[in-house]
Design a protein around this motif. Structure first.
Motif, PDB file in Angstrom:
ATOM      1  N   TRP A 213       0.689  -1.369   0.234  1.00  0.00           N
ATOM      2  CA  TRP A 213       0.087   0.566   0.081  1.00  0.00           C
ATOM      3  C   TRP A 213       1.223   1.361  -0.686  1.00  0.00           C
ATOM      4  O   TRP A 213       0.800   2.287  -0.795  1.00  0.00           O
ATOM      5  N   ALA A 214       1.877   1.070   1.581  1.00  0.00           N
ATOM      6  CA  ALA A 214       2.667   2.578   0.435  1.00  0.00           C
ATOM      7  C   ALA A 214       3.267   2.698  -0.462  1.00  0.00           C
ATOM      8  O   ALA A 214       3.605   4.122  -0.634  1.00  0.00           O
ATOM      9  N   TYR A 215       3.625   1.575  -1.166  1.00  0.00           N
ATOM     10  CA  TYR A 215       4.644   1.802  -2.584  1.00  0.00           C
ATOM     11  C   TYR A 215       3.703   2.465  -3.255  1.00  0.00           C
ATOM     12  O   TYR A 215       4.296   3.414  -3.678  1.00  0.00           O
ATOM     13  N   HIS A 216       2.505   2.511  -3.317  1.00  0.00           N
ATOM     14  CA  HIS A 216       1.738   2.660  -4.128  1.00  0.00           C
ATOM     15  C   HIS A 216       0.555   4.491  -4.500  1.00  0.00           C
ATOM     16  O   HIS A 216       0.363   5.224  -4.768  1.00  0.00           O
ATOM     17  N   ALA A 217       0.937   4.498  -2.769  1.00  0.00           N
ATOM     18  CA  ALA A 217       0.860   5.322  -2.326  1.00  0.00           C
ATOM     19  C   ALA A 217       0.969   6.591  -2.107  1.00  0.00           C
ATOM     20  O   ALA A 217       0.673   7.932  -2.765  1.00  0.00           O
ATOM     21  N   GLN A 218       2.421   6.758  -2.313  1.00  0.00           N
ATOM     22  CA  GLN A 218       3.626   7.396  -2.234  1.00  0.00           C
ATOM     23  C   GLN A 218       3.816   7.535  -3.953  1.00  0.00           C
ATOM     24  O   GLN A 218       3.958   8.863  -3.979  1.00  0.00           O
ATOM     25  N   LYS A 219       3.390   6.939  -5.084  1.00  0.00           N
ATOM     26  CA  LYS A 219       3.686   7.332  -6.340  1.00  0.00           C
ATOM     27  C   LYS A 219       2.239   8.135  -6.772  1.00  0.00           C
ATOM     28  O   LYS A 219       2.014   8.714  -6.866  1.00  0.00           O
ATOM     29  N   ARG A 220       0.716   8.045  -5.654  1.00  0.00           N
ATOM     30  CA  ARG A 220      -0.166   8.557  -5.867  1.00  0.00           C
ATOM     31  C   ARG A 220      -0.126   9.509  -5.460  1.00  0.00           C
ATOM     32  O   ARG A 220      -1.013  10.908  -6.348  1.00  0.00           O
ATOM     33  N   PHE A 221       0.357   9.736  -4.311  1.00  0.00           N
ATOM     34  CA  PHE A 221      -0.335  11.089  -3.450  1.00  0.00           C
ATOM     35  C   PHE A 221       1.160  11.636  -3.187  1.00  0.00           C
ATOM     36  O   PHE A 221       1.026  12.969  -1.768  1.00  0.00           O
ATOM     37  N   ASN A 222       2.068  11.326  -2.503  1.00  0.00           N
ATOM     38  CA  ASN A 222       3.648  11.636  -2.767  1.00  0.00           C
ATOM     39  C   ASN A 222       3.968  12.644  -1.126  1.00  0.00           C
ATOM     40  O   ASN A 222       3.901  13.779  -1.317  1.00  0.00           O
ATOM     41  N   PHE A 223       3.135  11.326  -0.415  1.00  0.00           N
ATOM     42  CA  PHE A 223       2.749  12.022   0.966  1.00  0.00           C
ATOM     43  C   PHE A 223       4.145  11.581   1.948  1.00  0.00           C
ATOM     44  O   PHE A 223       4.037  12.350   3.224  1.00  0.00           O
ATOM     45  N   LEU A 224       4.728  11.114   1.737  1.00  0.00           N
ATOM     46  CA  LEU A 224       6.414  10.719   2.922  1.00  0.00           C
ATOM     47  C   LEU A 224       7.027  12.014   2.810  1.00  0.00           C
ATOM     48  O   LEU A 224       7.920  12.227   1.159  1.00  0.00           O
ATOM     49  N   GLU A 225       7.479  11.936   4.155  1.00  0.00           N
ATOM     50  CA  GLU A 225       8.734  12.968   4.156  1.00  0.00           C
ATOM     51  C   GLU A 225       9.887  12.371   5.069  1.00  0.00           C
ATOM     52  O   GLU A 225       9.416  11.376   5.058  1.00  0.00           O
ATOM     53  N   ALA A 226      10.924  13.108   5.570  1.00  0.00           N
ATOM     54  CA  ALA A 226      12.207  12.470   5.451  1.00  0.00           C
ATOM     55  C   ALA A 226      11.723  11.814   6.972  1.00  0.00           C
ATOM     56  O   ALA A 226      11.234  12.886   7.590  1.00  0.00           O
ATOM     57  N   GLY A 227      12.350  10.499   7.094  1.00  0.00           N
ATOM     58  CA  GLY A 227      12.271   9.922   8.782  1.00  0.00           C
ATOM     59  C   GLY A 227      10.322   9.409   8.297  1.00  0.00           C
ATOM     60  O   GLY A 227      10.640   8.312   9.317  1.00  0.00           O
ATOM     61  N   ASP A 228      10.326   9.246   8.044  1.00  0.00           N
ATOM     62  CA  ASP A 228       8.707   8.675   7.553  1.00  0.00           C
ATOM     63  C   ASP A 228       8.891   7.464   7.446  1.00  0.00           C
ATOM     64  O   ASP A 228       8.523   6.347   8.745  1.00  0.00           O
ATOM     65  N   VAL A 229       9.538   6.695   6.859  1.00  0.00           N
ATOM     66  CA  VAL A 229       9.862   5.479   6.495  1.00  0.00           C
ATOM     67  C   VAL A 229      10.569   4.465   7.460  1.00  0.00           C
ATOM     68  O   VAL A 229       9.867   3.528   8.611  1.00  0.00           O
ATOM     69  N   GLU A 230      11.474   5.504   8.143  1.00  0.00           N
ATOM     70  CA  GLU A 230      12.410   5.286   9.394  1.00  0.00           C
ATOM     71  C   GLU A 230      11.242   4.978  11.046  1.00  0.00           C
ATOM     72  O   GLU A 230      11.701   3.904  11.535  1.00  0.00           O
TER      73      GLU A 230
END
Length: 293
Positions: A213-230
């Motif tokens: 979900w996160a993979y495709h949501a990032q492509k669609r919404f570009n919602f991740l910021e620095a430190g989010d994945v961590e």
């Protein structure tokens, strides 16, 4: 995590205003702690909680329902966050489940509650954490769990909170694919150790689907910021069975794992996040996980 001022899901049921029974102060906290420990060692705590609720009902009389939701601005901000993340899962899975698995996606409901709730799978307590009930196709969430993530488990961050929702939606995906029913059938014929292994596979696949979900949501919404994945990786680490057992009792019992170790949870979430490919997430064919079955 960039989520504000985006579309929100309409599939959230808010029962925070329900003035249901709560466990008596003298014994309620102890019951919840016992329930958490039972969960960590692969024992379903719901019968214990159900018994406690019945006893409390006899003491307090009929349950009162209804009433407005009373919440502070911070909690209402969390509600908006939950609705936004749920909408993001709806968009991604409506597109990806038919595309990758040729199965239509049906939106689940997400029910917000406080303290205790009656689900299609029986009564439940906030001490059990968020959960998905296949009987009524709903995710159940007490918003105070997010405080637990930060203070008790040391896993702050909005993307960590989104990961928790995405994991439970992953269980809904498994339900739609028929995976959950197959695992339930296998567990009924298995001994306790084997049943726990099957539960671990199911939970790790839900972690994997959260990553997809996160993979495709990032492509669609570009919602991740620095430190989010961590922050999500840290959350997966903190709620691994070995970490929780070590915190609860100081010892680790691998045969009692029901969700997977910290390393396993990070591994499968990361694999989904890096590939976005549902075919890569067959935990039931993984040699390491299936050993002994």
């Amino acid at each position: 995590m960039r989520w504000k001022d985006r579309e929100e899901s309409e599939n959230v049921e808010d029962s925070r205003g329900m003035s249901g029974r709560t466990m008596a102060a003298g014994g309620g906290a102890g019951i919840v702690i016992i329930a958490i420990v039972l969960s960590l060692f692969g024992i379903d705590p719901r019968p214990l909680l159900n018994q406690a609720q019945q006893q409390q009902a006899q003491q307090q009389g009929p349950q009162q329902q209804g009433g407005p939701v009373v919440a502070d601005p911070q909690e209402e901000e969390r509600v908006k966050f939950v609705k936004t993340v749920l909408h993001d899962t709806e968009v991604v899975w409506t597109e990806q489940l038919p595309k990758q698995m040729h199965v239509p996606y049906v939106n689940p409901k997400l029910k917000l509650f406080r303290g205790q709730v009656q689900s299609g799978c029986g009564p439940a307590d906030a001490g059990m954490g968020p959960f998905y009930c296949p009987a009524d196709k709903k995710v159940y969430l007490d918003l105070e769990f997010y405080d637990e993530l930060k203070t008790r488990f040391g896993a702050p961050g909005e993307f960590a909170q989104a990961y928790v929702i995405a994991h439970e939606i992953g269980h809904h995906v498994q339900d739609l694919l028929g995976t959950s029913d197959k695992v339930d059938q296998l567990r009924r014929r298995a001994d306790k150790v084997q049943a726990n292994k099957l539960s671990v596979m199911l939970e790790l696949q839900a972690d994997f689907y959260a990553g997809v979900w996160a993979y495709h949501a990032q492509k669609r919404f570009n919602f991740l910021e620095a430190g989010d994945v961590e922050s999500a990786m840290l959350c997966a680490t903190k709620i691994g069975d070995d970490a929780l057992q070590r915190q609860a009792s100081g010892r680790v019992v691998p045969d009692s794992f029901t969700h997977g170790s910290s390393a396993q949870r990070v591994k499968w979430f990361k694999l989904g996040l890096e590939t976005g490919d549902m075919s890569k997430g067959d935990t039931f064919r993984d040699p390491e996980l299936s050993r002994g079955l």
